[in-house]
Motif scaffolding. Structure first.
Motif, PDB file in Angstrom:
ATOM      1  N   ARG A  28     -10.367  29.442  -4.672  1.00 55.51           N
ATOM      2  CA  ARG A  28      -9.126  28.844  -5.197  1.00 55.51           C
ATOM      3  C   ARG A  28      -7.934  29.207  -4.306  1.00 55.51           C
ATOM      4  O   ARG A  28      -7.124  28.349  -3.958  1.00 55.51           O
ATOM      5  CB  ARG A  28      -8.904  29.352  -6.627  1.00 55.51           C
ATOM      6  CG  ARG A  28      -7.793  28.655  -7.398  1.00 55.51           C
ATOM      7  CD  ARG A  28      -7.732  29.247  -8.806  1.00 55.51           C
ATOM      8  NE  ARG A  28      -6.657  28.669  -9.596  1.00 55.51           N
ATOM      9  CZ  ARG A  28      -6.786  27.615 -10.374  1.00 55.51           C
ATOM     10  NH1 ARG A  28      -7.954  26.997 -10.454  1.00 55.51           N
ATOM     11  NH2 ARG A  28      -5.762  27.163 -11.081  1.00 55.51           N
ATOM     12  N   LEU A  29      -7.840  30.492  -3.930  1.00 56.03           N
ATOM     13  CA  LEU A  29      -6.736  30.936  -3.074  1.00 56.03           C
ATOM     14  C   LEU A  29      -6.783  30.263  -1.713  1.00 56.03           C
ATOM     15  O   LEU A  29      -5.738  29.905  -1.144  1.00 56.03           O
ATOM     16  CB  LEU A  29      -6.784  32.456  -2.894  1.00 56.03           C
ATOM     17  CG  LEU A  29      -6.250  33.312  -4.040  1.00 56.03           C
ATOM     18  CD1 LEU A  29      -6.444  34.789  -3.722  1.00 56.03           C
ATOM     19  CD2 LEU A  29      -4.782  33.010  -4.294  1.00 56.03           C
ATOM     20  N   SER A  30      -7.979  30.100  -1.163  1.00 53.42           N
ATOM     21  CA  SER A  30      -8.111  29.501   0.165  1.00 53.42           C
ATOM     22  C   SER A  30      -7.652  28.051   0.196  1.00 53.42           C
ATOM     23  O   SER A  30      -7.271  27.528   1.247  1.00 53.42           O
ATOM     24  CB  SER A  30      -9.565  29.592   0.642  1.00 53.42           C
ATOM     25  OG  SER A  30     -10.407  28.755  -0.133  1.00 53.42           O
ATOM     26  N   LEU A  31      -7.672  27.394  -0.947  1.00 52.87           N
ATOM     27  CA  LEU A  31      -7.219  26.007  -1.035  1.00 52.87           C
ATOM     28  C   LEU A  31      -5.733  25.911  -1.373  1.00 52.87           C
ATOM     29  O   LEU A  31      -5.071  24.924  -1.042  1.00 52.87           O
ATOM     30  CB  LEU A  31      -8.027  25.251  -2.092  1.00 52.87           C
ATOM     31  CG  LEU A  31      -9.499  25.014  -1.758  1.00 52.87           C
ATOM     32  CD1 LEU A  31     -10.246  24.484  -2.974  1.00 52.87           C
ATOM     33  CD2 LEU A  31      -9.644  24.038  -0.589  1.00 52.87           C
ATOM     34  N   LEU A  32      -5.198  26.933  -2.022  1.00 54.49           N
ATOM     35  CA  LEU A  32      -3.800  26.909  -2.453  1.00 54.49           C
ATOM     36  C   LEU A  32      -2.840  27.484  -1.423  1.00 54.49           C
ATOM     37  O   LEU A  32      -1.711  27.015  -1.282  1.00 54.49           O
ATOM     38  CB  LEU A  32      -3.645  27.686  -3.765  1.00 54.49           C
ATOM     39  CG  LEU A  32      -4.187  27.020  -5.022  1.00 54.49           C
ATOM     40  CD1 LEU A  32      -4.165  27.991  -6.192  1.00 54.49           C
ATOM     41  CD2 LEU A  32      -3.368  25.789  -5.358  1.00 54.49           C
ATOM     42  N   ILE A  33      -3.290  28.511  -0.709  1.00 52.87           N
ATOM     43  CA  ILE A  33      -2.409  29.201   0.234  1.00 52.87           C
ATOM     44  C   ILE A  33      -2.752  28.816   1.670  1.00 52.87           C
ATOM     45  O   ILE A  33      -3.916  28.750   2.039  1.00 52.87           O
ATOM     46  CB  ILE A  33      -2.513  30.730   0.068  1.00 52.87           C
ATOM     47  CG1 ILE A  33      -2.082  31.133  -1.350  1.00 52.87           C
ATOM     48  CG2 ILE A  33      -1.650  31.454   1.095  1.00 52.87           C
ATOM     49  CD1 ILE A  33      -2.163  32.619  -1.625  1.00 52.87           C
ATOM     50  N   GLY A  34      -1.719  28.585   2.457  1.00 56.33           N
ATOM     51  CA  GLY A  34      -1.944  28.276   3.863  1.00 56.33           C
ATOM     52  C   GLY A  34      -1.781  26.814   4.211  1.00 56.33           C
ATOM     53  O   GLY A  34      -1.976  26.408   5.352  1.00 56.33           O
ATOM     54  N   GLY A  35      -1.401  26.034   3.240  1.00 55.71           N
ATOM     55  CA  GLY A  35      -1.190  24.616   3.487  1.00 55.71           C
ATOM     56  C   GLY A  35       0.216  24.216   3.069  1.00 55.71           C
ATOM     57  O   GLY A  35       0.846  24.879   2.251  1.00 55.71           O
ATOM     58  N   THR A  36       0.716  23.142   3.632  1.00 56.78           N
ATOM     59  CA  THR A  36       2.046  22.654   3.267  1.00 56.78           C
ATOM     60  C   THR A  36       1.916  21.289   2.612  1.00 56.78           C
ATOM     61  O   THR A  36       1.009  20.516   2.945  1.00 56.78           O
ATOM     62  CB  THR A  36       2.950  22.533   4.516  1.00 56.78           C
ATOM     63  OG1 THR A  36       2.291  21.713   5.494  1.00 56.78           O
ATOM     64  CG2 THR A  36       3.233  23.892   5.114  1.00 56.78           C
ATOM     65  N   PRO A  37       2.805  20.973   1.665  1.00 61.30           N
ATOM     66  CA  PRO A  37       2.728  19.694   0.954  1.00 61.30           C
ATOM     67  C   PRO A  37       2.685  18.506   1.908  1.00 61.30           C
ATOM     68  O   PRO A  37       3.464  18.418   2.853  1.00 61.30           O
ATOM     69  CB  PRO A  37       4.012  19.694   0.114  1.00 61.30           C
ATOM     70  CG  PRO A  37       4.317  21.136  -0.095  1.00 61.30           C
ATOM     71  CD  PRO A  37       3.918  21.811   1.184  1.00 61.30           C
ATOM     72  N   GLY A  38       1.730  17.611   1.681  1.00 65.00           N
ATOM     73  CA  GLY A  38       1.625  16.407   2.497  1.00 65.00           C
ATOM     74  C   GLY A  38       0.725  16.540   3.706  1.00 65.00           C
ATOM     75  O   GLY A  38       0.375  15.538   4.335  1.00 65.00           O
ATOM     76  N   ASN A  39       0.348  17.777   4.038  1.00 65.64           N
ATOM     77  CA  ASN A  39      -0.510  17.999   5.206  1.00 65.64           C
ATOM     78  C   ASN A  39      -1.930  18.350   4.782  1.00 65.64           C
ATOM     79  O   ASN A  39      -2.166  18.808   3.660  1.00 65.64           O
ATOM     80  CB  ASN A  39       0.054  19.120   6.083  1.00 65.64           C
ATOM     81  CG  ASN A  39       1.361  18.729   6.736  1.00 65.64           C
ATOM     82  OD1 ASN A  39       1.579  17.562   7.058  1.00 65.64           O
ATOM     83  ND2 ASN A  39       2.239  19.686   6.928  1.00 65.64           N
ATOM     84  N   ASP A  40      -2.872  18.157   5.692  1.00 67.20           N
ATOM     85  CA  ASP A  40      -4.265  18.499   5.414  1.00 67.20           C
ATOM     86  C   ASP A  40      -4.454  20.017   5.411  1.00 67.20           C
ATOM     87  O   ASP A  40      -3.662  20.765   6.001  1.00 67.20           O
ATOM     88  CB  ASP A  40      -5.181  17.872   6.456  1.00 67.20           C
ATOM     89  CG  ASP A  40      -5.175  16.356   6.383  1.00 67.20           C
ATOM     90  OD1 ASP A  40      -4.717  15.824   5.360  1.00 67.20           O
ATOM     91  OD2 ASP A  40      -5.618  15.711   7.351  1.00 67.20           O
TER      92      ASP A  40
END
Length: 213
Positions: A43-55
């Protein structure tokens, strides 16, 4: 109407930024990752490290790194619970130390920031703020200080219980298990903390920073 708000995220790609596919053999089965590292880490790996609108890039190594953080959170919780038993038997004075005032003030800033970020769907930013505070300010500094000073008036326990509430949307499983040691109710229905500006102490934060933080 089943949903009033829908959040659309980007594609989940492999660690090289390529689209996952069976033919390329670069897919990551979330069920396999949950079995290997736990649902909270995935869950954390999908939530943290990404920015809205980007892959979002996902890899075995990234999930393993967040598994290490979940373990860190668990170990902190076990320490806090041990300290709580000592508090009940302690007869020391209840005057807050400079470290206590500092962590209480810092937590108020983090609470305000995380609450605002979640309201604006900035999930990664909220998680990064929480991770930085939990690992650096709380674990590396405050917990280590409490190992020497002792938690004579429950600030350590109070801050950690607040952290469990903030971490619950990100890591619902480990936080729920730890919460059972703090309260008889379920964390998932606990009231979200509210910022108390009276607890913000800029003077103590500067004084503590001057000691070497």
């Amino acid at each position: 109407v089943p949903f009033k708000t829908v959040y659309l995220h980007g594609l989940v790609r492999d660690k090289h930024g390529k689209k996952m596919s069976k033919s390329a053999g670069n897919g990551i089965d979330p069920l396999d990752m949950i079995e290997k590292y736990g649902a909270d880490a995935v869950r954390l790996s999908l939530l943290i490290g990404g920015t809205p609108g980007n892959d979002v890039r996902l890899s075995d190594e990234k999930i393993a790194g967040f598994r290490n953080f979940v373990n860190k959170l668990w170990n902190i919780g076990r320490f806090v619970l041990t300290q709580d038993q000592e508090i009940k038997e302690s007869k020391n004075h209840t005057t807050m130390t400079i470290a206590d005032k500092w962590i209480v003030s810092r937590f108020q800033h983090v609470l305000q920031s995380v609450t605002e970020d979640l309201a604006q769907f900035r999930f990664s930013q909220a998680g990064e703020t929480l991770r930085q505070f939990t690992w650096s300010d709380f674990a590396d500094w405050y917990v280590e200080i409490k190992k020497v000073e002792g938690d004579t008036h429950g600030v350590l326990r109070g801050i950690f219980s607040g952290l469990l509430k903030l971490w619950h949307p990100f890591t619902p499983y480990v936080t729920e298990v730890l919460w059972k040691e703090f309260d008889d109710t379920m964390l998932m229905v606990a009231e979200w903390p509210k910022t108390d500006e009276k607890l913000i102490d800029e003077k103590s934060e500067k004084e503590f920073a001057g000691t070497g933080n």
